[in-house]
Scaffold this active site. Structure first.
Site, short mmCIF file in Angstrom:
data_model
loop_
_atom_site.label_atom_id
_atom_site.label_comp_id
_atom_site.label_asym_id
_atom_site.label_seq_id
_atom_site.Cartn_x
_atom_site.Cartn_y
_atom_site.Cartn_z
N GLN A 162 -51.96 -26.32 49.34
CA GLN A 162 -51.51 -27.16 50.46
C GLN A 162 -50.56 -28.25 49.96
OE1 GLN A 162 -54.92 -28.67 52.60
NE2 GLN A 162 -55.14 -26.77 53.75
N PHE A 169 -48.68 -28.29 47.31
CA PHE A 169 -47.40 -27.78 46.80
C PHE A 169 -46.43 -27.40 47.93
CE2 PHE A 169 -49.29 -26.18 42.47
CZ PHE A 169 -49.54 -27.49 42.13
N HIS A 224 -45.38 -29.54 49.90
CA HIS A 224 -44.47 -30.69 49.94
C HIS A 224 -43.51 -30.55 48.78
CE1 HIS A 224 -47.13 -32.53 52.92
NE2 HIS A 224 -48.10 -32.06 52.18
N GLU A 274 -47.96 -26.95 36.40
CA GLU A 274 -49.39 -26.64 36.55
C GLU A 274 -49.90 -25.84 35.36
OE1 GLU A 274 -50.12 -24.03 39.84
OE2 GLU A 274 -52.26 -24.46 39.90
N ILE A 275 -51.17 -26.00 35.06
CA ILE A 275 -51.83 -25.20 34.02
C ILE A 275 -51.68 -23.72 34.40
CG2 ILE A 275 -54.10 -25.25 35.17
CD1 ILE A 275 -55.33 -25.55 32.39
N SER A 276 -51.49 -22.85 33.41
CA SER A 276 -51.28 -21.43 33.72
C SER A 276 -52.37 -20.58 33.08
CB SER A 276 -49.92 -20.98 33.22
OG SER A 276 -49.82 -19.57 33.33
N ARG A 293 -52.07 -17.61 32.69
CA ARG A 293 -51.43 -16.54 31.92
C ARG A 293 -51.57 -16.89 30.44
NH1 ARG A 293 -45.59 -15.46 32.93
NH2 ARG A 293 -46.12 -13.43 32.09
N ARG A 339 -51.28 -35.86 54.93
CA ARG A 339 -52.54 -35.33 54.41
C ARG A 339 -53.72 -36.29 54.54
NH1 ARG A 339 -51.80 -29.89 54.47
NH2 ARG A 339 -49.77 -29.41 53.58
C1 LIG Z 1 -52.33 -30.53 58.95
C2 LIG Z 1 -51.34 -29.58 58.36
C3 LIG Z 1 -51.44 -28.21 58.63
C4 LIG Z 1 -50.53 -27.30 58.09
N1 LIG Z 1 -50.66 -25.96 58.34
C5 LIG Z 1 -49.80 -25.08 57.75
C6 LIG Z 1 -49.94 -23.67 57.93
O1 LIG Z 1 -50.82 -23.21 58.63
N2 LIG Z 1 -49.08 -22.84 57.29
C7 LIG Z 1 -48.05 -23.32 56.51
O2 LIG Z 1 -47.28 -22.51 55.96
N3 LIG Z 1 -47.89 -24.65 56.34
C8 LIG Z 1 -48.73 -25.53 56.92
N4 LIG Z 1 -48.57 -26.86 56.71
C9 LIG Z 1 -47.48 -27.31 55.82
C10 LIG Z 1 -46.27 -27.86 56.63
O3 LIG Z 1 -45.69 -26.85 57.44
C11 LIG Z 1 -45.22 -28.41 55.66
O4 LIG Z 1 -44.73 -27.35 54.87
C12 LIG Z 1 -45.81 -29.45 54.74
O5 LIG Z 1 -46.51 -30.41 55.49
C13 LIG Z 1 -44.73 -30.09 53.90
O6 LIG Z 1 -44.03 -30.99 54.72
P1 LIG Z 1 -42.87 -31.91 54.13
O7 LIG Z 1 -42.26 -32.60 55.30
O8 LIG Z 1 -43.41 -32.75 53.02
O9 LIG Z 1 -41.88 -30.77 53.57
P2 LIG Z 1 -40.73 -30.64 52.47
O10 LIG Z 1 -40.52 -29.19 52.33
O11 LIG Z 1 -41.06 -31.40 51.23
O12 LIG Z 1 -39.49 -31.23 53.20
C14 LIG Z 1 -39.26 -32.62 53.38
C15 LIG Z 1 -38.44 -32.84 54.64
O13 LIG Z 1 -37.16 -32.25 54.47
C16 LIG Z 1 -36.77 -31.62 55.69
N5 LIG Z 1 -36.61 -30.18 55.45
C17 LIG Z 1 -37.13 -29.46 54.41
N6 LIG Z 1 -36.75 -28.18 54.48
C18 LIG Z 1 -36.00 -28.07 55.59
C19 LIG Z 1 -35.36 -26.98 56.21
N7 LIG Z 1 -35.38 -25.78 55.71
N8 LIG Z 1 -34.69 -27.22 57.36
C20 LIG Z 1 -34.64 -28.46 57.90
N9 LIG Z 1 -35.25 -29.55 57.36
C21 LIG Z 1 -35.91 -29.35 56.22
C22 LIG Z 1 -37.84 -31.90 56.71
O14 LIG Z 1 -37.51 -33.08 57.42
C23 LIG Z 1 -39.07 -32.16 55.88
O15 LIG Z 1 -39.99 -33.02 56.50
C24 LIG Z 1 -49.47 -27.78 57.26
C25 LIG Z 1 -49.36 -29.15 57.00
C26 LIG Z 1 -50.27 -30.05 57.55
C27 LIG Z 1 -50.14 -31.51 57.24
#
Ligand SMILES: Cc1cc2nc3c(=O)[nH]c(=O)nc-3n(C[C@H](O)[C@H](O)[C@H](O)COP(=O)(O)OP(=O)(O)OC[C@H]3O[C@@H](n4cnc5c(N)ncnc54)[C@H](O)[C@@H]3O)c2cc1C
Length: 211
Positions: free
Chosen positions: A68, A70, A72, A80-82, A84, A175
């Site tokens: 979860q 990763f 972000h 990360e530890i591997s 492998r 989170r």
């Molecule tokens: C409660 C909860 C439930 C979740 N459930 C799921 C799930 O069921 N399945 C799943 O796969 N993920 C799930 N996620 C993960 C979620 O979809 C995001 O991938 C995760 O929260 C990372 O968000 P981030 O804004 O830090 O993303 P980052 O990828 O670090 O991106 C940072 C910011 O950059 C912008 N950005 C990044 N990439 C793009 C792009 N391609 N196009 C446009 N803007 C972009 C956005 O504004 C984004 O907020 C969940 C997250 C939460 C908190």
């Protein structure tokens, strides 16, 4: 399960000086005026000054939490530890309580299930059988990169996580919310507590509104 701050660079002063470079200005003492500037920057989503403060954590958490976290990506790097390369005795996360399925939502949990003993015993059985299979495969000469396939998601992993204040604020806001996985929130809270000591004013405003 923990996140330990191992290094950091910059503080609230770094943020205001990054913002003030636009006007060729720099300060060496943090004042109330700087606190107001930080509030203004956060309120108007001027996130770049907050990206000049960075922190590095050593995190230990089960695989399902790491997966979860990763998700972000922007502004964060992990190593990360591997398994492998490493075939040490695997460690497993055992929750203190097994929570119940949510009644009014698609994700999260509600209360705890009645038969805790059954859940604990089942998980312990799975871990015991998986660990035995893992060791047996290694003994038979199976490559560690394949033998690890039998280990469950509750296995602990460890990584070094470096990121900017802006990126960690996004992680913590998302989170430490009600709908986030409780185990993942434990790591996010650990990170949040420690970053509030690195750049207190910035951290407060960046994470304002989190539940
Ligand atoms: C409660 C909860 C439930 C979740 N459930 C799921 C799930 O069921 N399945 C799943 O796969 N993920 C799930 N996620 C993960 C979620 O979809 C995001 O991938 C995760 O929260 C990372 O968000 P981030 O804004 O830090 O993303 P980052 O990828 O670090 O991106 C940072 C910011 O950059 C912008 N950005 C990044 N990439 C793009 C792009 N391609 N196009 C446009 N803007 C972009 C956005 O504004 C984004 O907020 C969940 C997250 C939460 C908190």
């Amino acid at each position: 399960m923990y996140a330990e701050l191992v290094d950091s660079m910059g503080d609230d002063l770094t943020v205001v000086n990054a913002a003030r470079v636009s006007f060729a200005k720099e300060v060496s003492t943090f004042t109330e005026r700087d606190a107001k500037l930080i509030k203004y920057l956060a309120k108007h989503n001027h996130w770049t000054p907050f990206a000049h403060v960075t922190a590095t954590f050593r995190v230990a958490a089960p695989i399902f939490v790491a997966r979860q976290l990763f998700k972000h990506k922007v502004g964060l790097t992990e190593n990360e530890i591997s398994r492998r390369y490493v075939s040490d005795e695997p460690m497993f996360y055992q929750p203190e309580e097994w929570r119940g399925a949510p009644t009014n939502a698609k994700q999260g949990s509600d209360g705890i299930v009645a038969d805790q003993g059954y859940c604990h015993a089942y998980h312990e059985d799975v871990v015991r059988v998986a660990t035995a299979a893992y060791h047996h495969m290694l003994k038979e000469g199976v490559a560690p990169e394949q033998a690890r396939m039998v280990l469950p998601q509750s296995m602990m992993t460890e990584w070094i996580w470096t990121g900017s204040l802006a990126a960690f604020a996004r992680v913590c806001k998302l989170r430490i919310s009600k709908d986030a996985q409780a185990e993942t929130a434990v790591i996010a809270k650990d990170i949040s507590d420690q970053l509030s000591g690195v750049a207190p004013v910035s951290w407060e405003v960046l994470t304002d509104g989190r539940e």
